[in-house]
Scaffold this motif. Structure first.
Motif, PDB file in Angstrom:
ATOM      1  N   LEU A 241       0.826  -1.214   0.000  1.00  0.00           N
ATOM      2  CA  LEU A 241       0.000   0.000   0.000  1.00  0.00           C
ATOM      3  C   LEU A 241       0.857   1.261   0.000  1.00  0.00           C
ATOM      4  N   VAL A 242       1.867   1.271   0.870  1.00  0.00           N
ATOM      5  CA  VAL A 242       2.725   2.452   0.978  1.00  0.00           C
ATOM      6  C   VAL A 242       3.524   2.667  -0.301  1.00  0.00           C
ATOM      7  N   VAL A 243       4.098   1.596  -0.843  1.00  0.00           N
ATOM      8  CA  VAL A 243       4.926   1.718  -2.051  1.00  0.00           C
ATOM      9  C   VAL A 243       4.090   2.178  -3.232  1.00  0.00           C
ATOM     10  N   PHE A 244       2.859   1.666  -3.363  1.00  0.00           N
ATOM     11  CA  PHE A 244       2.009   2.108  -4.472  1.00  0.00           C
ATOM     12  C   PHE A 244       1.709   3.607  -4.349  1.00  0.00           C
ATOM     13  N   ALA A 245       1.306   4.035  -3.150  1.00  0.00           N
ATOM     14  CA  ALA A 245       0.974   5.450  -2.961  1.00  0.00           C
ATOM     15  C   ALA A 245       2.176   6.347  -3.234  1.00  0.00           C
ATOM     16  N   MET A 246       3.337   5.961  -2.704  1.00  0.00           N
ATOM     17  CA  MET A 246       4.514   6.797  -2.900  1.00  0.00           C
ATOM     18  C   MET A 246       5.094   6.638  -4.299  1.00  0.00           C
ATOM     19  N   GLY A 247       4.800   5.519  -4.973  1.00  0.00           N
ATOM     20  CA  GLY A 247       5.189   5.398  -6.378  1.00  0.00           C
ATOM     21  C   GLY A 247       4.474   6.423  -7.230  1.00  0.00           C
ATOM     22  N   VAL A 248       3.196   6.676  -6.910  1.00  0.00           N
ATOM     23  CA  VAL A 248       2.443   7.726  -7.601  1.00  0.00           C
ATOM     24  C   VAL A 248       3.064   9.089  -7.300  1.00  0.00           C
ATOM     25  N   VAL A 249       3.372   9.333  -6.017  1.00  0.00           N
ATOM     26  CA  VAL A 249       3.998  10.609  -5.644  1.00  0.00           C
ATOM     27  C   VAL A 249       5.351  10.761  -6.326  1.00  0.00           C
ATOM     28  N   ARG A 250       6.109   9.663  -6.380  1.00  0.00           N
ATOM     29  CA  ARG A 250       7.453   9.717  -6.951  1.00  0.00           C
ATOM     30  C   ARG A 250       7.432  10.006  -8.453  1.00  0.00           C
ATOM     31  N   SER A 251       6.288   9.769  -9.101  1.00  0.00           N
ATOM     32  CA  SER A 251       6.206  10.047 -10.537  1.00  0.00           C
ATOM     33  C   SER A 251       6.328  11.533 -10.836  1.00  0.00           C
TER      34      SER A 251
ATOM     35  N   GLY B 127       6.199   4.976   6.642  1.00  0.00           N
ATOM     36  CA  GLY B 127       4.879   4.366   6.557  1.00  0.00           C
ATOM     37  C   GLY B 127       4.746   3.157   7.455  1.00  0.00           C
ATOM     38  N   LEU B 128       5.761   2.294   7.453  1.00  0.00           N
ATOM     39  CA  LEU B 128       5.708   1.098   8.289  1.00  0.00           C
ATOM     40  C   LEU B 128       5.843   1.438   9.767  1.00  0.00           C
ATOM     41  N   LEU B 129       6.700   2.395  10.097  1.00  0.00           N
ATOM     42  CA  LEU B 129       6.820   2.814  11.494  1.00  0.00           C
ATOM     43  C   LEU B 129       5.499   3.375  12.008  1.00  0.00           C
TER      44      LEU B 129
END
Length: 348
Positions: free
Chosen positions: A72-82, A152-154
């Protein structure tokens, strides 16, 4: 124009609808993880309430939990990272003076979380764009240590106070360490081929990505990052499960408690030769804290594993002299030690 716009809107709407459905399923499954882990352990031929049962329940519960949170975190931040790119990052930092540049570099490091494998090309790219050495180090410290996966995990596993504390201290280490290295004027300790690079124009492409492109970038990030780190996560959870079930709380509290002054430097020394990432080390952190280890000691251990790993030092040797690597390790390790001691003192 109308006939071309309608398919685009429908396609975007389909992506948004699919993502909303996936998130709803995600939350429904996430709520069932703990009951499922207890039920699964009850079906196994092991003594209930034993250390083995406790370890197995921890493993069955944490493995899907951490992997689901990571996805979930990687997908959301992958969008931000674009919205970012190495070229844009270099352009933002190029010409920045030390001080303000260190702050900007550390802040960008959170949103552009490049792994240690990217250290060499990024370092060379920053030098070629005219980014000061200290500012470059602030970015390279922040990018792996304070990335979106760690935060995100913390936040999800240990709460907002731990995540915010890690963010604040991590940024402080990245900013101050980069500034100190910059003040030492050690550019002469770069490898000769790096010093000979001349800054060129930074080519920035206009933003032409659609939301569908950004959603695809998020999915690509999931496949790339989760696909590379899942085995580290399982290994970390296995270690955490062993600690959770078999390591006595009293023993761990004596070794990594706030009263043991030597636990912070010992944790840093233990973390440096290890190789893991934020996702892999956080289950170990979770287990250590659950057994009574001091938060400052545990955070120092986590920071040293992520920011000062031996494999990253080996990779950086391609662009840095041994003397400059030694200075980098000494400055960052000093900052991590200060964080561990200070946090244990304030919250003991």
């Amino acid at each position: 124009m109308t006939t071309q716009a309608l398919p685009l809107k429908r396609s975007t709407g389909a992506w948004i609808g699919g993502i909303a459905l996936a998130v709803a399923i995600w939350f429904a499954l996430y709520r069932q993880l703990q009951p499922f882990s207890r039920w699964a352990v009850a079906q196994l031929p092991i003594p209930q309430g034993s250390a083995l049962a406790s370890s197995v329940e921890f493993f069955i519960y944490d493995t899907p939990k951490v992997l689901m949170l990571l996805t979930l975190v990687v997908f959301a931040m992958g969008v931000v990272r674009s919205f970012f790119s190495p070229e844009r990052t270099r352009a933002i930092l190029a010409g920045k003076r030390e001080g303000l540049g260190n702050v900007a570099a550390a802040g960008l490091g959170i949103f552009t979380p490049f792994c240690s494998c990217s250290a060499v090309p990024l370092f060379v790219g920053f030098v070629s764009a005219g980014v000061p050495l200290g500012v470059t180090f602030s970015f390279l410290i922040a990018a792996p240590m304070i990335n979106e996966v760690a935060l995100g995990l913390l936040f999800a596993l240990l709460g907002w106070k731990v995540a915010l504390t890690y963010l604040a201290f991590g940024l402080t280490i990245a900013i101050v360490s980069g500034w100190v290295i910059g003040r030492l004027h050690l550019e002469g300790w770069l490898e000769e081929w790096v010093r000979n690079i001349r800054a060129g124009d930074v080519d920035l492409q206009p933003d032409e990505l659609t939301w569908i492109d950004r959603f695809k970038a998020g999915w690509d990030a999931v496949k790339e990052i989760v696909g590379k780190v899942w085995y580290w996560i399982i290994a970390g959870i296995a270690v955490g499960a062993f600690i959770h079930g078999y390591v006595p709380a009293e023993l761990l509290s004596r070794i990594m408690g706030a009263d043991a002054w030597w636990s912070v430097p010992a944790a840093v020394l233990l973390g440096v030769p290890m190789y893991s990432n934020a996702a892999g080390i956080i289950p170990v952190v979770e287990a250590l804290l659950g057994k009574g280890a001091a938060l400052g000691t545990v955070l120092a251990f986590m920071m040293s594993v992520i920011a000062l790993s031996l494999p990253e030092m080996i990779i950086l040797r391609k662009v840095l002299s041994v003397k400059l690597i030694a200075v980098f390790v000494a400055v960052v390790a000093s900052g991590i030690l200060a964080v561990g001691f200070l946090f244990n003192f304030l919250f003991s």
